[in-house]
Design a protein around this motif. Sequence first.
Motif, mmCIF file in Angstrom:
data_model
loop_
_atom_site.group_PDB
_atom_site.id
_atom_site.type_symbol
_atom_site.label_atom_id
_atom_site.label_comp_id
_atom_site.label_asym_id
_atom_site.label_seq_id
_atom_site.Cartn_x
_atom_site.Cartn_y
_atom_site.Cartn_z
ATOM 1 N N ALA A 44 60.034 128.169 170.475
ATOM 2 C CA ALA A 44 60.567 126.638 170.498
ATOM 3 C C ALA A 44 62.442 126.776 171.223
ATOM 4 O O ALA A 44 62.381 125.706 171.591
ATOM 5 C CB ALA A 44 61.292 126.288 169.140
ATOM 6 N N LEU A 45 62.843 127.620 170.926
ATOM 7 C CA LEU A 45 64.039 127.647 171.968
ATOM 8 C C LEU A 45 64.151 127.458 173.922
ATOM 9 O O LEU A 45 64.074 127.021 174.770
ATOM 10 C CB LEU A 45 65.023 128.597 171.846
ATOM 11 C CG LEU A 45 66.330 128.594 170.441
ATOM 12 C CD1 LEU A 45 67.141 129.572 170.024
ATOM 13 C CD2 LEU A 45 67.039 127.224 170.427
ATOM 14 N N LYS A 68 62.291 124.460 175.077
ATOM 15 C CA LYS A 68 62.832 123.299 174.736
ATOM 16 C C LYS A 68 63.984 123.340 175.885
ATOM 17 O O LYS A 68 63.862 122.332 176.843
ATOM 18 C CB LYS A 68 64.089 122.992 173.514
ATOM 19 C CG LYS A 68 64.946 122.018 173.347
ATOM 20 C CD LYS A 68 65.811 122.109 172.052
ATOM 21 C CE LYS A 68 66.679 120.863 172.076
ATOM 22 N NZ LYS A 68 68.468 121.512 170.891
ATOM 23 N N GLU A 69 63.840 124.389 175.833
ATOM 24 C CA GLU A 69 64.875 124.428 177.898
ATOM 25 C C GLU A 69 64.692 124.663 178.394
ATOM 26 O O GLU A 69 64.348 123.568 179.556
ATOM 27 C CB GLU A 69 65.954 126.237 177.753
ATOM 28 C CG GLU A 69 65.968 126.759 176.683
ATOM 29 C CD GLU A 69 67.219 127.834 176.584
ATOM 30 O OE1 GLU A 69 66.519 128.874 176.906
ATOM 31 O OE2 GLU A 69 68.065 128.127 175.473
ATOM 32 N N PRO A 71 59.652 123.044 179.032
ATOM 33 C CA PRO A 71 59.170 122.903 178.997
ATOM 34 C C PRO A 71 57.856 123.311 179.126
ATOM 35 O O PRO A 71 56.071 123.550 179.287
ATOM 36 C CB PRO A 71 58.865 121.123 178.912
ATOM 37 C CG PRO A 71 60.227 120.832 179.111
ATOM 38 C CD PRO A 71 61.080 122.022 180.007
ATOM 39 N N TYR A 96 51.807 117.567 168.883
ATOM 40 C CA TYR A 96 51.537 118.211 170.024
ATOM 41 C C TYR A 96 50.111 118.343 171.116
ATOM 42 O O TYR A 96 49.108 117.690 169.935
ATOM 43 C CB TYR A 96 52.012 119.482 170.295
ATOM 44 C CG TYR A 96 53.378 119.791 169.757
ATOM 45 C CD1 TYR A 96 54.726 119.372 170.441
ATOM 46 C CD2 TYR A 96 53.800 119.961 168.421
ATOM 47 C CE1 TYR A 96 56.115 119.580 170.604
ATOM 48 C CE2 TYR A 96 55.226 120.407 168.488
ATOM 49 C CZ TYR A 96 56.197 119.981 168.957
ATOM 50 O OH TYR A 96 57.607 120.076 168.154
ATOM 51 N N ARG A 155 52.870 127.333 169.186
ATOM 52 C CA ARG A 155 54.228 127.028 168.387
ATOM 53 C C ARG A 155 54.220 127.580 166.614
ATOM 54 O O ARG A 155 55.508 128.180 166.554
ATOM 55 C CB ARG A 155 54.500 125.752 167.967
ATOM 56 C CG ARG A 155 54.874 124.675 169.444
ATOM 57 C CD ARG A 155 55.484 123.713 169.192
ATOM 58 N NE ARG A 155 56.044 123.087 170.382
ATOM 59 C CZ ARG A 155 57.060 123.023 170.516
ATOM 60 N NH1 ARG A 155 58.453 124.214 169.871
ATOM 61 N NH2 ARG A 155 58.037 122.519 171.651
ATOM 62 N N THR A 186 55.830 132.489 176.546
ATOM 63 C CA THR A 186 57.426 132.404 176.668
ATOM 64 C C THR A 186 58.152 133.946 175.962
ATOM 65 O O THR A 186 59.186 134.284 176.195
ATOM 66 C CB THR A 186 57.634 131.305 175.177
ATOM 67 O OG1 THR A 186 57.376 131.806 174.296
ATOM 68 C CG2 THR A 186 57.433 129.604 175.119
#
Length: 343
Positions: free
Chosen positions: A71-72, A75-76, A78, A142, A150, A174
Amino acid sequence: MGIQFRKESFRDDFTFRNSPDTIRRFPFPFDRDDYMYAVNIEPHVKGRPGTAFEHLIDVDEHYVAEMADKALVLKEDPLRCQSLPHMELAGWDLLEMLMEQQASGYPDHFTLVRDSTRWRWINRPLGIDDTFTFGDAATLPYGPMEYITRQAQGDFCLLDQRVGDLWMDAGIVTTQADWSLDFDIGMSFMEWHAPVPRAHELGVFDRALKFLLQLRQGQPMRRSNWTMTVNARLDTSPENYHKWGPDRMTVLPENVGHKVHLRVELQSFWRLPRSNAMVFPIRCYLLKLEELVTEPKWARRMHRVLRDLPQDLADYKGLSRWRQTAVDYLARYDDGAPTSPGV
Ligand code: HEM
């Protein structure tokens, strides 16, 4: 009994660790004392209880912390999650596959209730209880691929199959070993594999592609890949190279066992039912060298593999700067005894 999820981090203070049980279930990838690329594909079938293969989609003690790290990253940045417009149906296929696998493998933690197209999904570790209409993205927070991935460990590429090739037309990435979805989106199988040394000349990619194009629904396959990472960082992306590249300078004889991790990717290949697309989950497992040497046969083999790894593979995997320090550390655990083939 349910899984005890660890509170830990994969950045900053790097509190990631494996419990003794999780060390024992680590999918150690080497079946001999040396390593070269090969078409190491086998059926993805359930393995023994207590191994990483017990369920086809594996959930372990790192689940909650990995989902927080994902999630981090999103967020930084997309752009780590992208889906070309024609891939939405494949996203629904993937949502179904992951919900079914997680609910059947871990009923204490996940529940899926279906009433025609009205579905209820309960994810207890993440505190999620959502009801939605299968096929209607407006009923989810989403898109279907992003929603479910996620909530699943590892990265996912969705490949469209057309004109005798596979195309990376969607994904969520990610936790990658230095490649970028934003760079590779829309590429074909040979294009995204272009940077890999030797494997093209060895015919590995020709054979692998031919095989994958024939993949059948209900008969998933798997292979493993590996590299090594300094610090327990999941996000070793080109986008964030400035954050993790310098870590390679910090490996010293006194910290190598703690800092250097064997990073194994358990990759699987699944044909999806409605879209005929393929999903390629890449599940990443980290093991500190000081954890690895608690299993003597792994320590011996890891020493020999790393010592004898061809230089071009070591360069590609990014190990060259500190390889000798790790080999010297592992040499202390190699008594020279012969090893037998097999993991
Ligand atoms: C590396 C994706 C299937 C063998 C890679 C890379 C990507 C990738 C993005 C990194 C390339 C770079 O440096 O930028 C995929 C996807 C697949 C797939 C999406 C699913 C269709 C396969 C198969 C094989 C294979 C079936 C072989 C049987 C390799 C090898 C590397 C690689 C040997 C180099 C890894 C290393 O040394 O760390 N793959 N791959 N891949 N892939 Fe694949």
